[in-house]
Design a protein around this motif. Structure first.
Motif, PDB file in Angstrom:
ATOM      1  N   GLU A 126       0.805  -1.226   0.000  1.00  0.00           N
ATOM      2  CA  GLU A 126       0.000   0.000   0.000  1.00  0.00           C
ATOM      3  C   GLU A 126       0.840   1.279   0.000  1.00  0.00           C
ATOM      4  O   GLU A 126       0.354   2.342  -0.334  1.00  0.00           O
ATOM      5  CB  GLU A 126      -0.994   0.007   1.165  1.00  0.00           C
ATOM      6  N   LEU A 127       2.127   1.172   0.344  1.00  0.00           N
ATOM      7  CA  LEU A 127       3.004   2.349   0.388  1.00  0.00           C
ATOM      8  C   LEU A 127       4.199   2.217  -0.556  1.00  0.00           C
ATOM      9  O   LEU A 127       5.188   2.930  -0.403  1.00  0.00           O
ATOM     10  CB  LEU A 127       3.511   2.568   1.818  1.00  0.00           C
ATOM     11  N   ARG A 128       4.090   1.330  -1.526  1.00  0.00           N
ATOM     12  CA  ARG A 128       5.221   1.060  -2.410  1.00  0.00           C
ATOM     13  C   ARG A 128       5.639   2.319  -3.161  1.00  0.00           C
ATOM     14  O   ARG A 128       4.816   3.075  -3.641  1.00  0.00           O
ATOM     15  CB  ARG A 128       4.850  -0.040  -3.398  1.00  0.00           C
ATOM     16  N   LYS A 129       6.954   2.518  -3.251  1.00  0.00           N
ATOM     17  CA  LYS A 129       7.514   3.652  -3.977  1.00  0.00           C
ATOM     18  C   LYS A 129       8.337   3.150  -5.149  1.00  0.00           C
ATOM     19  O   LYS A 129       8.948   2.094  -5.088  1.00  0.00           O
ATOM     20  CB  LYS A 129       8.399   4.487  -3.051  1.00  0.00           C
ATOM     21  N   TYR A 130       8.342   3.919  -6.216  1.00  0.00           N
ATOM     22  CA  TYR A 130       9.103   3.595  -7.420  1.00  0.00           C
ATOM     23  C   TYR A 130      10.042   4.768  -7.686  1.00  0.00           C
ATOM     24  O   TYR A 130       9.605   5.863  -7.989  1.00  0.00           O
ATOM     25  CB  TYR A 130       8.170   3.371  -8.615  1.00  0.00           C
ATOM     26  N   ASP A 131      11.332   4.513  -7.550  1.00  0.00           N
ATOM     27  CA  ASP A 131      12.336   5.568  -7.648  1.00  0.00           C
ATOM     28  C   ASP A 131      13.065   5.474  -8.984  1.00  0.00           C
ATOM     29  O   ASP A 131      13.793   4.514  -9.227  1.00  0.00           O
ATOM     30  CB  ASP A 131      13.323   5.438  -6.487  1.00  0.00           C
ATOM     31  N   THR A 132      12.889   6.485  -9.847  1.00  0.00           N
ATOM     32  CA  THR A 132      13.559   6.476 -11.155  1.00  0.00           C
ATOM     33  C   THR A 132      15.069   6.633 -11.020  1.00  0.00           C
ATOM     34  O   THR A 132      15.799   6.413 -11.976  1.00  0.00           O
ATOM     35  CB  THR A 132      13.011   7.586 -12.073  1.00  0.00           C
TER      36      THR A 132
END
Length: 143
Positions: A126-132
């Motif tokens: 629910e709090l997943r982050k995707y960092d470019t």
């Protein structure tokens, strides 16, 4: 020769008549289906930075994904295994079953698809982050 041709035609007709229609027999064999899905490797991605490499090979049938994933990170144990999951919109959600140091483990892995790139996600669902600026796999030609 003509008798051989007629015999071959008659035998073919007999065999065709004996085989039931495929639409009447639905056999679901999950093991065979998995082999079928993984045999059609149609998308390959890689990440290479310094001494770290990650490779993902996957097939998609509908929303189902199967494939192979390998992490080879510098000064860490290499791990490789299979992935099974689904695609939801632009997000690929996978269960990664892998072997490392002789132990089999499983963990969820997620990627955000942006054009020909996959951005690895981290954190709880629910709090997943995707960092470019983090791990970004580039699409390559499958070998």
């Amino acid at each position: 020769m003509r008798n051989h041709a007629l015999a071959l035609i008659a035998l073919s007709a007999l065999l065709a008549a004996c085989n039931p229609k495929p639409e009447n027999n639905v056999i679901i064999d999950t093991a065979a289906e998995e082999i079928k899905l993984t045999a059609n490797e149609d998308a390959c991605y890689t990440y290479i930075k310094n001494r770290d490499t990650i490779s993902l090979t996957m097939s998609q049938v509908g929303t189902a994904i199967t494939g192979r994933l390998t992490y080879n990170l510098f000064e860490k144990d290499r791990n490789e295994g299979r992935v099974v999951g689904k695609i939801k919109g632009d997000t690929i959600l996978l269960d990664y079953t892998f072997a490392s140091e002789g132990v089999t483990s499983q963990r969820p892995v997620a990627f955000l698809k942006q054009e020909d790139k996959l951005i690895e996600g981290f954190g709880p669902d629910e709090l997943r982050k995707y960092d470019t600026n983090g791990i970004v796999l580039e699409k390559i030609v499958c070998r």
